[in-house]
Design an enzyme around this catalytic site. Structure first.
Site, PDB file in Angstrom:
ATOM      1  N   HIS A   1       0.825  -1.205   0.000  1.00  0.00           N
ATOM      2  CA  HIS A   1       0.000   0.000   0.000  1.00  0.00           C
ATOM      3  C   HIS A   1       0.862   1.258   0.000  1.00  0.00           C
ATOM      4  O   HIS A   1       0.530   2.258  -0.657  1.00  0.00           O
ATOM      5  CB  HIS A   1      -0.942  -0.002   1.208  1.00  0.00           C
ATOM      6  CG  HIS A   1      -1.872  -1.170   1.219  1.00  0.00           C
ATOM      7  ND1 HIS A   1      -1.598  -2.327   1.912  1.00  0.00           N
ATOM      8  CD2 HIS A   1      -3.063  -1.383   0.598  1.00  0.00           C
ATOM      9  CE1 HIS A   1      -2.578  -3.192   1.736  1.00  0.00           C
ATOM     10  NE2 HIS A   1      -3.478  -2.653   0.941  1.00  0.00           N
ATOM     11  N   LEU A   2       1.976   1.224   0.717  1.00  0.00           N
ATOM     12  CA  LEU A   2       2.893   2.362   0.701  1.00  0.00           C
ATOM     13  C   LEU A   2       3.499   2.529  -0.684  1.00  0.00           C
ATOM     14  O   LEU A   2       3.601   3.649  -1.195  1.00  0.00           O
ATOM     15  CB  LEU A   2       3.985   2.166   1.756  1.00  0.00           C
ATOM     16  CG  LEU A   2       5.055   3.266   1.825  1.00  0.00           C
ATOM     17  CD1 LEU A   2       4.424   4.623   2.109  1.00  0.00           C
ATOM     18  CD2 LEU A   2       6.091   2.928   2.895  1.00  0.00           C
TER      19      LEU A   2
ATOM     20  N   ASP B   1       2.161   1.739  -3.548  1.00  0.00           N
ATOM     21  CA  ASP B   1       1.127   2.311  -4.420  1.00  0.00           C
ATOM     22  C   ASP B   1       1.089   3.823  -4.306  1.00  0.00           C
ATOM     23  O   ASP B   1       0.970   4.535  -5.302  1.00  0.00           O
ATOM     24  CB  ASP B   1      -0.249   1.748  -4.047  1.00  0.00           C
ATOM     25  CG  ASP B   1      -0.459   0.324  -4.544  1.00  0.00           C
ATOM     26  OD1 ASP B   1       0.330  -0.129  -5.392  1.00  0.00           O
ATOM     27  OD2 ASP B   1      -1.404  -0.328  -4.075  1.00  0.00           O
ATOM     28  N   GLN B   2       1.188   4.319  -3.080  1.00  0.00           N
ATOM     29  CA  GLN B   2       1.071   5.758  -2.852  1.00  0.00           C
ATOM     30  C   GLN B   2       2.324   6.515  -3.274  1.00  0.00           C
ATOM     31  O   GLN B   2       2.257   7.709  -3.583  1.00  0.00           O
ATOM     32  CB  GLN B   2       0.760   6.020  -1.385  1.00  0.00           C
ATOM     33  CG  GLN B   2      -0.589   5.479  -0.953  1.00  0.00           C
ATOM     34  CD  GLN B   2      -0.845   5.696   0.523  1.00  0.00           C
ATOM     35  OE1 GLN B   2      -0.203   6.507   1.170  1.00  0.00           O
ATOM     36  NE2 GLN B   2      -1.781   4.961   1.067  1.00  0.00           N
TER      37      GLN B   2
ATOM     38  N   HIS C   1      -2.642  -3.667  -8.489  1.00  0.00           N
ATOM     39  CA  HIS C   1      -2.885  -2.233  -8.291  1.00  0.00           C
ATOM     40  C   HIS C   1      -1.661  -1.423  -8.691  1.00  0.00           C
ATOM     41  O   HIS C   1      -1.774  -0.376  -9.352  1.00  0.00           O
ATOM     42  CB  HIS C   1      -3.246  -1.984  -6.832  1.00  0.00           C
ATOM     43  CG  HIS C   1      -3.954  -0.691  -6.587  1.00  0.00           C
ATOM     44  ND1 HIS C   1      -3.298   0.513  -6.498  1.00  0.00           N
ATOM     45  CD2 HIS C   1      -5.269  -0.405  -6.422  1.00  0.00           C
ATOM     46  CE1 HIS C   1      -4.168   1.477  -6.272  1.00  0.00           C
ATOM     47  NE2 HIS C   1      -5.371   0.950  -6.234  1.00  0.00           N
TER      48      HIS C   1
END
Length: 223
Positions: free
Chosen positions: A169-170, A172-173, A195
């Site tokens: 998730h990090l 992705d950002q 993603h």
């Protein structure tokens, strides 16, 4: 050229989005390494479905972002757990804390901040020599306190086993900031999520961003 202050109203801990604790303690410290100067402050927490949270962001202008490398993965130095429990019986947070401590996490804080509605989040913050990582789980009706704590623990343990330098998730950002940075960013990875692949395709179409992944290292060439 000038600083900006943004006031955002909505959910600060909701499904399918990083909680404000993740933004404050993991995401923002990581983009500061690249030269960004952003800070946030939560005035009021908001949980699904009522929302109503209030977050303030202070953003300073920067001349450029600089590429960064996360190619080493050493053992975590420490892990801290934060439990936010709003409008719920005290035993909910107490049981979550007990489950975390049973799993070996001794540093656990419990807060009951101001919020609209009822909500609960468990957030684990693991400090590594190269960066901080965050793992969260949300409470909901029918989900036991122990299950919430275990979900966060499972995410942390999955990352530990992966050997990756950044959790998915990090990553992705960070991709957008890598695309806008000066130079080539490199990250130790063993797997690219669907993603992340989608994000990289969008960045290529919109900014012409080039990347390469050999199964061990992801390279993203900035502007």
């Amino acid at each position: 050229q000038k600083s900006s202050t943004v006031r955002i109203i909505g959910g600060t801990s909701v499904p399918f989005a990083p909680p404000s604790l993740f933004l404050e303690r993991v995401f923002l410290p990581t983009i500061r390494v690249m030269g960004a100067d952003v800070s946030i402050r939560v005035e009021r927490h908001g949980f699904y479905p009522k929302g109503g949270g209030i977050l303030h962001a202070d953003i300073q202008p920067v001349k450029k972002l600089t590429a960064a490398e996360w190619r080493e993965r050493k053992a975590a130095v420490s892990t801290h757990a934060s439990i936010l429990s709003c409008g719920l019986p005290s035993h909910v947070a107490e049981r979550e804390k007990a489950a975390l401590q049973k799993a070996g996490i001794r540093d656990v804080s419990v807060e009951s901040p101001t919020a609209i509605g009822v909500g609960n989040v468990v957030f684990l913050q693991s400090e590594y020599p190269h960066a901080a990582m965050g793992f969260d789980a949300l409470g909901k009706i029918g989900k036991s306190a122990e299950a919430v704590a275990q979900e966060a623990l499972d995410k942390m343990q999955s990352f530990e086993k992966s050997g990756d330098a950044l959790e998915p998730h990090l990553l992705d950002q960070l991709l957008l900031y890598m695309a806008l940075a000066d130079g080539k960013s490199r990250i130790r990875l063993t797997h690219l999520s669907e993603h992340a692949i989608s994000n990289l395709r969008v960045l290529h179409e919109m900014l012409g961003t080039e990347h390469a992944f050999d199964g061990r290292v992801l390279s993203v060439k900035g502007r």
